[in-house]
Structures are given as structure tokens and as C-alpha cells.
Design a protein around this motif. Sequence first.
Motif, PDB file in Angstrom:
ATOM      1  N   LEU A   1       0.820  -1.210   0.000  1.00  0.00           N
ATOM      2  CA  LEU A   1       0.000   0.000   0.000  1.00  0.00           C
ATOM      3  C   LEU A   1       0.857   1.264   0.000  1.00  0.00           C
ATOM      4  CD1 LEU A   1      -2.839  -1.051   2.493  1.00  0.00           C
ATOM      5  CD2 LEU A   1      -3.000  -0.810   0.004  1.00  0.00           C
ATOM      6  N   THR A   2       1.947   1.239   0.755  1.00  0.00           N
ATOM      7  CA  THR A   2       2.851   2.396   0.782  1.00  0.00           C
ATOM      8  C   THR A   2       3.452   2.634  -0.603  1.00  0.00           C
ATOM      9  OG1 THR A   2       3.397   1.990   3.108  1.00  0.00           O
ATOM     10  CG2 THR A   2       4.908   3.387   1.846  1.00  0.00           C
ATOM     11  N   SER A   3       3.925   1.564  -1.233  1.00  0.00           N
ATOM     12  CA  SER A   3       4.500   1.687  -2.568  1.00  0.00           C
ATOM     13  C   SER A   3       3.455   2.148  -3.571  1.00  0.00           C
ATOM     14  CB  SER A   3       5.079   0.338  -3.017  1.00  0.00           C
ATOM     15  OG  SER A   3       6.100  -0.086  -2.142  1.00  0.00           O
ATOM     16  N   GLY A   4       2.216   1.625  -3.411  1.00  0.00           N
ATOM     17  CA  GLY A   4       1.142   1.987  -4.325  1.00  0.00           C
ATOM     18  C   GLY A   4       0.722   3.437  -4.225  1.00  0.00           C
ATOM     19  N   ILE A   5       0.991   4.064  -3.092  1.00  0.00           N
ATOM     20  CA  ILE A   5       0.642   5.478  -2.900  1.00  0.00           C
ATOM     21  C   ILE A   5       1.837   6.387  -3.215  1.00  0.00           C
ATOM     22  CG2 ILE A   5      -0.009   7.223  -1.193  1.00  0.00           C
ATOM     23  CD1 ILE A   5      -1.572   4.957   0.260  1.00  0.00           C
ATOM     24  N   VAL A   6       3.005   6.036  -2.694  1.00  0.00           N
ATOM     25  CA  VAL A   6       4.193   6.884  -2.856  1.00  0.00           C
ATOM     26  C   VAL A   6       4.658   6.918  -4.307  1.00  0.00           C
ATOM     27  CG1 VAL A   6       6.624   7.173  -2.224  1.00  0.00           C
ATOM     28  CG2 VAL A   6       4.936   6.561  -0.471  1.00  0.00           C
ATOM     29  N   GLY A   7       4.618   5.762  -4.985  1.00  0.00           N
ATOM     30  CA  GLY A   7       5.078   5.699  -6.369  1.00  0.00           C
ATOM     31  C   GLY A   7       4.364   6.680  -7.284  1.00  0.00           C
ATOM     32  N   PRO A   8       3.038   6.636  -7.354  1.00  0.00           N
ATOM     33  CA  PRO A   8       2.313   7.591  -8.198  1.00  0.00           C
ATOM     34  C   PRO A   8       2.559   9.045  -7.813  1.00  0.00           C
ATOM     35  CG  PRO A   8       0.894   5.765  -7.624  1.00  0.00           C
ATOM     36  CD  PRO A   8       2.141   5.606  -6.804  1.00  0.00           C
ATOM     37  N   LEU A   9       2.695   9.331  -6.506  1.00  0.00           N
ATOM     38  CA  LEU A   9       2.946  10.710  -6.072  1.00  0.00           C
ATOM     39  C   LEU A   9       4.286  11.217  -6.606  1.00  0.00           C
ATOM     40  CD1 LEU A   9       1.674  10.655  -2.372  1.00  0.00           C
ATOM     41  CD2 LEU A   9       0.620  11.811  -4.329  1.00  0.00           C
ATOM     42  N   ILE A  10       5.304  10.364  -6.568  1.00  0.00           N
ATOM     43  CA  ILE A  10       6.629  10.756  -7.065  1.00  0.00           C
ATOM     44  C   ILE A  10       6.570  11.036  -8.564  1.00  0.00           C
ATOM     45  CG2 ILE A  10       8.970   9.938  -7.503  1.00  0.00           C
ATOM     46  CD1 ILE A  10       8.824   8.415  -4.855  1.00  0.00           C
ATOM     47  N   VAL A  11       5.948  10.112  -9.307  1.00  0.00           N
ATOM     48  CA  VAL A  11       5.887  10.267 -10.767  1.00  0.00           C
ATOM     49  C   VAL A  11       5.047  11.487 -11.142  1.00  0.00           C
ATOM     50  CG1 VAL A  11       5.196   9.175 -12.946  1.00  0.00           C
ATOM     51  CG2 VAL A  11       6.200   7.794 -11.116  1.00  0.00           C
ATOM     52  N   PHE A  12       3.948  11.696 -10.438  1.00  0.00           N
ATOM     53  CA  PHE A  12       3.068  12.837 -10.741  1.00  0.00           C
ATOM     54  C   PHE A  12       3.775  14.174 -10.516  1.00  0.00           C
ATOM     55  CE2 PHE A  12      -0.093  16.024  -9.465  1.00  0.00           C
ATOM     56  CZ  PHE A  12      -0.951  15.980 -10.569  1.00  0.00           C
TER      57      PHE A  12
END
Length: 214
Positions: free
Chosen positions: A12-23
Amino acid sequence: EMSKRFAWVAVLTSGIVGPLIVFNFFPALLFKLYMTGWTLGAIYSVPPIRTKQNPILAGLTIATVRGFLLNFGVYYAVKDAIGSTFSWSPKVAFIARFMTAFATVIAVTKDLPDIEGDKAFQIETFATKIGVPRIAKGASLCLLLNYIHAIATGVLSKAGTFNLIPMIGGHLALAGALIYRFRQLDPESTPSIKRYYKHIWDFFYTEYFLYTLI
């Protein structure tokens, strides 16, 4: 060993942090590509859809994400990071084609190591329905054709496009190693099946090393 609770937290952490970084740090196109892969990865494993249970959908998912999105996305991100104008590279086009085909083979063979457990729990997979010998022969033939395609690409491309020694010689060596590993396979032995599957992943990651040389 990772606990179930920790696994959920990590995912869940990866699923949230990943998109935030790319965005926040990459172009909109890369974010869209990332979220396409994110969505395909989620429905691959998360109920109720779980495309991993369908061999065809699993193959399409793995081929799309690990074949095209991963290679094109990384190339696009690097180009953007260094401020370079995007343009298709013959090398990137090659690795995207090659890895898409390779990822499809991985999708077909991914259940080989678990075939005994799948049979015991009556879980239908390509491996349980078709059998280890036919899966292994088909997978090895597809990979061999993929290596032939790589060699032909090197031979037929315009002079200077690729470094021919690693492009032709390297893929010729890997094709020979593939044949050798296939001949070692004992389809009646679970340890042998697992070694064969591990070698497929070895070839997969070796290709990325070879890519740095071509």
C-alpha cells in the motif's frame, strides 16, 4: 519471512508513494504510462478480477508491463531527466520488442515451479493442462526464435546502429546456453523444473546487461 501485515503495509505504501513521485517530478505522459502499469499490476493480483488466474490475460499483462511500459517508460524518463528531446532509438525499439516476447514466455512458464501444488489443490494452469514437457519445449522454442530475431536485427541493421560483437555474438552465446539448459531439464523432477524456470529469469536479466553493450 515477511508477515502478512507487513506485506500489506509495504504494498500500500509503494502503491501510494510511487504515483505521487511520478506525478510531481515527471511529465504527464509518463504518469499516464505509470498508472497504466499500476492498474494492470493491481488487477493482476487483487480480487475480484485477478487476471493472473487466466493464462491469456496474465500473459498480456506481463508482456505489456515488463515488455513495453517498463522499457519505454524508463527511456522516456531518462530523456526527460537530462533535458533531451524524445526520439525513438533503434536500440530501445529492439529491447522493447525483445522483452515483450520474453515477458510473454515468462507469463506462460510462471506456474511451472508450482505445478505439484496446483495439481494437489486442483488449480488449473497452462502447466497442469498442457504439461511440463510441452510448455518447456514451446517456451524454449519461442526464446530461441527471439534470440534469432536479435541476431537478425544485428545483421540486417544499418552499419553503426549496434555493436555487432555483443549484439550478434552475445545473443548467439545465450541461444546456445538456452539449448543447453533445456536439454538438462527433467520434466519429472520438481527441482529440475525449478532450475529451468530460474534459468529463464537468468536469461531475462542477462539481456539487460547485454543491452548496455549493444
